[in-house]
Design an enzyme around this catalytic site. Structure first.
Site, PDB file in Angstrom:
ATOM      1  N   GLY A  15      -7.867  -1.169 -13.655  1.00  0.00           N
ATOM      2  CA  GLY A  15      -6.110  -0.323 -13.798  1.00  0.00           C
ATOM      3  C   GLY A  15      -6.283  -2.025 -13.128  1.00  0.00           C
ATOM      4  O   GLY A  15      -7.134  -2.666 -12.191  1.00  0.00           O
TER       5      GLY A  15
ATOM      6  N   LEU B 290      -8.943  -4.519  -6.710  1.00  0.00           N
ATOM      7  CA  LEU B 290      -9.589  -5.989  -6.837  1.00  0.00           C
ATOM      8  C   LEU B 290      -8.734  -6.258  -6.424  1.00  0.00           C
ATOM      9  O   LEU B 290      -9.423  -7.388  -6.059  1.00  0.00           O
ATOM     10  CB  LEU B 290      -8.529  -5.934  -8.666  1.00  0.00           C
ATOM     11  CG  LEU B 290      -9.847  -5.364 -10.005  1.00  0.00           C
ATOM     12  CD1 LEU B 290      -8.878  -6.349 -10.651  1.00  0.00           C
ATOM     13  CD2 LEU B 290     -11.365  -5.421  -9.299  1.00  0.00           C
TER      14      LEU B 290
ATOM     15  N   HIS C 107      -2.932   4.979  -8.262  1.00  0.00           N
ATOM     16  CA  HIS C 107      -3.029   3.346  -7.369  1.00  0.00           C
ATOM     17  C   HIS C 107      -2.123   3.013  -8.161  1.00  0.00           C
ATOM     18  O   HIS C 107      -1.092   2.017  -6.779  1.00  0.00           O
ATOM     19  CB  HIS C 107      -4.293   3.662  -7.911  1.00  0.00           C
ATOM     20  CG  HIS C 107      -4.660   2.622  -7.321  1.00  0.00           C
ATOM     21  ND1 HIS C 107      -5.784   2.508  -6.270  1.00  0.00           N
ATOM     22  CD2 HIS C 107      -4.621   1.530  -7.385  1.00  0.00           C
ATOM     23  CE1 HIS C 107      -5.701   1.082  -6.130  1.00  0.00           C
ATOM     24  NE2 HIS C 107      -5.413   0.600  -6.171  1.00  0.00           N
TER      25      HIS C 107
ATOM     26  N   HIS D 121       1.220   0.289  -6.223  1.00  0.00           N
ATOM     27  CA  HIS D 121       1.638  -1.246  -6.665  1.00  0.00           C
ATOM     28  C   HIS D 121       2.590  -1.844  -6.856  1.00  0.00           C
ATOM     29  O   HIS D 121       3.738  -2.913  -6.267  1.00  0.00           O
ATOM     30  CB  HIS D 121       0.487  -1.395  -7.248  1.00  0.00           C
ATOM     31  CG  HIS D 121      -0.624  -1.836  -7.167  1.00  0.00           C
ATOM     32  ND1 HIS D 121      -1.120  -2.935  -5.931  1.00  0.00           N
ATOM     33  CD2 HIS D 121      -2.358  -1.619  -7.086  1.00  0.00           C
ATOM     34  CE1 HIS D 121      -2.854  -2.572  -5.701  1.00  0.00           C
ATOM     35  NE2 HIS D 121      -3.039  -1.957  -6.841  1.00  0.00           N
TER      36      HIS D 121
END
Ligand code: ZN
Length: 166
Positions: free
Chosen positions: A46, A89, A130, A134
């Site tokens: 993602g 990431l 998640h 963000h």
């Protein structure tokens, strides 16, 4: 299409609230294409727009069942609980234990700005939570129950654990 630079923890943009996407534009379509390319290039499951430096409510996800694009997503219902490993990431080389709902229903718009609802379980539910975090400037590191671990640590402990970064 192109690979964009992924912003890393410490970059202020990752702590900011994103804005709604009011309408689809060519620029936004290109951004979504680039986000998908970047997610696949980095082997993530993602990616959220602020991770590539854009404060817009756009998320891309692929947990191995094909790409999902969520524009202006909201979580409308959650069920149950799961506790497991999570990575990002924007926090390379690390993972942590985070508790999330087992099942999540989201409402969002697709690339044609048509509203839709979608349910996800397990890893997909975790990815929804998640990535939507963000968009509010929240990182999983603040939810990690036992702090952050190095990826090398994970490989020593559990050889068969799949690494997922979002
Ligand atoms: Zn992330």
């Amino acid at each position: 299409m192109g690979i964009r630079e992924v912003r890393e923890i410490g970059d202020e943009i990752l702590t900011k609230q994103c804005k709604d996407v009011p309408k689809m534009t060519l620029r936004t379509k290109i951004l979504i294409g680039d986000m998908l390319d970047t997610m696949y290039e980095k082997n993530g499951v993602g990616l959220a727009a602020p991770q590539v430096g854009v404060l817009k409510k756009i998320v891309v996800i692929d947990v191995g069942e094909g790409p999902i694009v969520l524009i202006n997503p909201e979580i409308v219902e959650t069920f149950g609980e799961q506790t497991g490993e999570e990575g990002c990431l924007s926090v390379p080389g690390k993972w942590g234990i985070v508790t999330r709902p087992e099942k999540v229903k989201v409402r969002a718009f697709n690339q044609d700005m048509e509203p839709f609802e979608m349910e996800g379980e397990g890893l997909l539910a975790r990815a929804f939570c998640h990535e939507i975090d963000h968009l509010r400037g929240e990182l999983y590191v603040d939810k990690a129950e036992d702090g952050l671990h190095d990826v090398s640590e994970q490989y020593e402990d559990e050889d068969d654990t799949e690494e997922t970064e979002e």
